[in-house]
Design an enzyme around this catalytic site. Structure first.
Site, PDB file in Angstrom:
ATOM      1  CB  SER A  40      19.739  -7.068 -64.782  1.00 19.07           C
ATOM      2  OG  SER A  40      19.727  -8.540 -65.142  1.00 19.07           O
TER       3      SER A  40
ATOM      4  CE1 TYR B 248      24.390  -8.025 -62.554  1.00 20.14           C
ATOM      5  CE2 TYR B 248      22.146  -9.186 -62.595  1.00 20.14           C
ATOM      6  CZ  TYR B 248      23.290  -8.570 -63.192  1.00 20.14           C
ATOM      7  OH  TYR B 248      23.168  -8.158 -64.734  1.00 20.14           O
TER       8      TYR B 248
ATOM      9  CE  LYS C 157      23.193  -5.061 -63.399  1.00 23.72           C
ATOM     10  NZ  LYS C 157      23.819  -3.769 -64.171  1.00 23.72           N
TER      11      LYS C 157
HETATM   12  N1  LIG Z   1      25.210 -10.816 -70.231  1.00 24.06           N
HETATM   13  C1  LIG Z   1      24.022 -10.980 -69.812  1.00 24.06           C
HETATM   14  O1  LIG Z   1      23.265 -11.746 -69.903  1.00 24.06           O
HETATM   15  C2  LIG Z   1      23.698  -9.628 -68.936  1.00 24.06           C
HETATM   16  C3  LIG Z   1      22.029  -9.521 -68.580  1.00 24.06           C
HETATM   17  C4  LIG Z   1      21.642  -8.568 -68.051  1.00 24.06           C
HETATM   18  C5  LIG Z   1      22.211  -7.639 -67.866  1.00 24.06           C
HETATM   19  N2  LIG Z   1      23.842  -7.697 -68.355  1.00 24.06           N
HETATM   20  C6  LIG Z   1      24.464  -6.332 -67.729  1.00 24.06           C
HETATM   21  O2  LIG Z   1      24.984  -5.642 -68.813  1.00 24.06           O
HETATM   22  C7  LIG Z   1      26.253  -5.114 -68.587  1.00 24.06           C
HETATM   23  C8  LIG Z   1      27.517  -5.847 -69.318  1.00 24.06           C
HETATM   24  O3  LIG Z   1      27.675  -7.090 -68.754  1.00 24.06           O
HETATM   25  P1  LIG Z   1      28.381  -8.132 -69.754  1.00 24.06           P
HETATM   26  O4  LIG Z   1      27.635  -9.531 -69.808  1.00 24.06           O
HETATM   27  O5  LIG Z   1      28.810  -7.626 -71.211  1.00 24.06           O
HETATM   28  O6  LIG Z   1      29.689  -8.171 -68.840  1.00 24.06           O
HETATM   29  P2  LIG Z   1      31.435  -8.530 -68.996  1.00 24.06           P
HETATM   30  O7  LIG Z   1      31.880  -9.201 -67.905  1.00 24.06           O
HETATM   31  O8  LIG Z   1      31.684  -9.058 -70.409  1.00 24.06           O
HETATM   32  O9  LIG Z   1      31.952  -6.860 -69.142  1.00 24.06           O
HETATM   33  C9  LIG Z   1      31.838  -6.115 -67.668  1.00 24.06           C
HETATM   34  C10 LIG Z   1      32.884  -5.220 -67.893  1.00 24.06           C
HETATM   35  O10 LIG Z   1      32.917  -4.500 -66.850  1.00 24.06           O
HETATM   36  C11 LIG Z   1      34.294  -4.187 -66.435  1.00 24.06           C
HETATM   37  N3  LIG Z   1      34.259  -3.481 -65.077  1.00 24.06           N
HETATM   38  C12 LIG Z   1      34.112  -4.566 -63.964  1.00 24.06           C
HETATM   39  N4  LIG Z   1      34.380  -3.747 -62.551  1.00 24.06           N
HETATM   40  C13 LIG Z   1      34.695  -2.477 -63.164  1.00 24.06           C
HETATM   41  C14 LIG Z   1      35.059  -1.272 -62.452  1.00 24.06           C
HETATM   42  N5  LIG Z   1      34.981  -1.404 -60.930  1.00 24.06           N
HETATM   43  N6  LIG Z   1      35.291  -0.270 -63.180  1.00 24.06           N
HETATM   44  C15 LIG Z   1      35.148  -0.174 -64.343  1.00 24.06           C
HETATM   45  N7  LIG Z   1      34.895  -1.227 -65.148  1.00 24.06           N
HETATM   46  C16 LIG Z   1      34.743  -2.565 -64.619  1.00 24.06           C
HETATM   47  C17 LIG Z   1      34.989  -5.333 -66.522  1.00 24.06           C
HETATM   48  O11 LIG Z   1      36.331  -5.252 -67.026  1.00 24.06           O
HETATM   49  C18 LIG Z   1      34.364  -5.847 -67.958  1.00 24.06           C
HETATM   50  O12 LIG Z   1      34.935  -5.081 -69.251  1.00 24.06           O
HETATM   51  C19 LIG Z   1      26.463  -5.316 -67.032  1.00 24.06           C
HETATM   52  O13 LIG Z   1      25.800  -4.210 -66.511  1.00 24.06           O
HETATM   53  C20 LIG Z   1      25.398  -6.596 -66.720  1.00 24.06           C
HETATM   54  O14 LIG Z   1      24.828  -6.404 -65.384  1.00 24.06           O
HETATM   55  C21 LIG Z   1      24.217  -8.652 -68.762  1.00 24.06           C
END
Ligand SMILES: NC(=O)c1ccc[n+]([C@@H]2O[C@H](COP(=O)([O-])OP(=O)(O)OC[C@H]3O[C@@H](n4cnc5c(N)ncnc54)[C@H](O)[C@@H]3O)[C@@H](O)[C@H]2O)c1
Length: 248
Positions: free
Chosen positions: A140, A153, A157
């Site tokens: 992130s 978080y 990260k």
């Molecule tokens: N959306 C954003 O703006 C953003 C920005 C920076 C980084 N990210 C990173 O991108 C990645 C995906 O984020 P997203 O926004 O798509 O989130 P999301 O909440 O849509 O998806 C996260 C997924 O992780 C799964 N999960 C949670 N705990 C778990 C566990 N213990 N074992 C297995 N699966 C588990 C959830 O069930 C979910 O399907 C993450 O690593 C997040 O930190 C997202």
């Protein structure tokens, strides 16, 4: 097809960026293992199969070493090799430090950092045996710059960033590449509330230089590149896909 014949494990594949990654990887010819704690990962695998692709769902809590190992074994049993690991699973709560409980701190690190470590550890032997592989850990911008109320978080990260570089250093000679992607704000089920919040939205429009937040596909396409042989010379790097969030 840029990933034809490759077997890709995608954690957090039930939702958001991971789900998009699963669908896009499958369109590019990969066989996809959707690993997620949420049962809805099954629907993602079914959608891929319905479109003529090849996929399986393995219910997995990535914070469990045993479940990570079982997931890798299930992938190997079905497809015989693992070429790509795209780690997306994470857990966190937005709170200023004084309100973060020890339990929340531990859960954030257990899923977001230790889960990434455990899945890398579980698939690496198969990658080495297969002659190489590509690990893509979703980090992130919060792993590099600070955000309000994101201490646990961000700590997790930042750990993912250096964990990934360490893997690149330790296993490069075995043709393993390891990179992070650092997304900016991407509209997913996790962030949609903030994206739609009239108080927060103008800040996002200021930080996102072309004036839009990300779509999950923006990150999935970057992951396709890192997973593909086009990125054969790319390892140990952190690719910002953030619409310029960290440019100023
Ligand atoms: N959306 C954003 O703006 C953003 C920005 C920076 C980084 N990210 C990173 O991108 C990645 C995906 O984020 P997203 O926004 O798509 O989130 P999301 O909440 O849509 O998806 C996260 C997924 O992780 C799964 N999960 C949670 N705990 C778990 C566990 N213990 N074992 C297995 N699966 C588990 C959830 O069930 C979910 O399907 C993450 O690593 C997040 O930190 C997202």
């Amino acid at each position: 097809m840029r990933l034809k014949g490759k077997v890709a494990v995608i954690t957090g594949g039930a939702s958001g960026i991971g789900r998009s990654g699963a669908l896009v990887f499958a369109r590019e010819g990969a066989k996809v293992v959707v690993a997620d704690i949420a049962e809805s990962g099954r629907e993602v695998a079914e959608a891929i199969v319905a479109q003529g692709g090849d996929a399986m769902f393995v219910p997995t809590d990535v914070s469990s070493a045993e479940q990570a190992e079982r997931m890798a074994a299930a992938a190997l049993e079905r497809y015989g090799r693992i070429d790509v690991l795209f780690n997306n699973a994470m857990w966190y709560r937005v709170r200023p430090l004084l309100e973060v409980t020890l339990e929340e701190w531990r859960r954030t690190l257990d899923v977001t950092l230790t889960g990434t470590f455990l899945c890398c550890k579980a698939v690496l032997p198969a990658m080495i045996a297969g002659g190489g592989g590509s690990i893509i850990n979703t980090s992130s911008t919060g792993g590099t710059v600070g955000f309000e109320a994101h201490s646990a978080y961000s700590a997790a990260k930042a750990g993912v960033n250096l964990l990934t570089r360490s893997i690149a250093i330790d296993y490069g000679k075995m043709n393993i590449r390891a990179n992070t992607i650092s997304p900016g704000i991407v509209a997913t089920p996790n962030t949609q509330k903030d994206v739609d919040d009239p108080e927060i939205h103008p800040y996002y429009m200021f930080k996102c230089l072309t004036g839009r937040v990300g779509r999950p596909e923006d990150i999935a396409y970057a992951a396709v590149y890192l997973a593909s042989d086009e990125a054969a010379f790319v390892t140990g790097t952190n690719l910002f896909v953030d619409n310029g969030w960290t440019a100023r």
